[in-house]
Design a protein around this motif. Sequence first.
Motif: not given
Length: 328
Positions: A107-110, A121-138, A76-81
Amino acid sequence: MKIPYSLLDLAIIRENHDAKEAYERSLNLAKHAEKLGYTRMWLAEHHNMANVGSSSPQILIGYLANGTSKIRLGSGGIMLPNHSPLVIAEQFGTLATLYPNRIDLGLGRAPGTDQTTAQALRRGRMESVQEFPNDLDDLRQYFSEENRDQKVRAFPAEGLEIPIYLLGSSMSSAVLASQKGLPYAFASHFAPGYLISASKYYRENFTPSEHLQKPYFISCVNVIAADTDEEASYLATSFFQTALGIIRGQSYPLKKPVESMEGIWTEPEAAAIQNMMACTFIGSKESLKPQFESFFSQVQVDELMISCNIYEPEKRHRSLEIASELFQ
């Protein structure tokens, strides 16, 4: 008042104790909640917080599931990005294989931390707002049986029915949950501002999916219950001292209750906490009942999730008992 009720835990470390004690306390809490009829217990992902023990919910979920028999366990939850969708599918597929029909994936996006730690955590790769829905679909693709023909597959996740919940505290998560036809859990225990508008939008714009035919809305609230109002108010000072750390940008341990918060917080800090923790219910069973009746008259909730930060384990267990009596 009859409604499914659940539990959120962060494995907060008590003052003068360590993380191992916090994990053991979480396991005892899960066992007690199971006996009381709680539907599920979730753990939240946080990082770089010295006194929050839930940096790895996946591991704690397995620990709690191994020590219980029927209560659902989840994130509650896994921060998917912060993660690869493939790795999350593999991890939760493993959990669901070991503990069938008991694992939830919230799943959360924060980031669940500060921006500097998020970059680590993300090794310099900061996701845009649009990428979270794509990660969810994947992620959902990896769980599907249709993924068997793809070059990249997630084992043992493929074909498993693991409920996915979207978490949020704003309108954007309500929009995505309604579009994807997923259950939606709102973090009203620390960010109540958009609770009513987000829940209303989600219900009115929900699109049925193969996983969910009608909207399912969970609201998380803080509950400090005791046999008397006076005792509940006293126990709540531990919760307020921990919340003070959020206002000050620090990670405070769960401290012993005090007779008064006067001299511990300033007036502006007290006002900020009262605003941030507006969905907090403190009192005896008799006092809590009208509080919750008023809450449910304003917000249509399908399930209530409780966050309960009390220093003494026995008092925390008693608080869960009183809450279960209210909602059974």
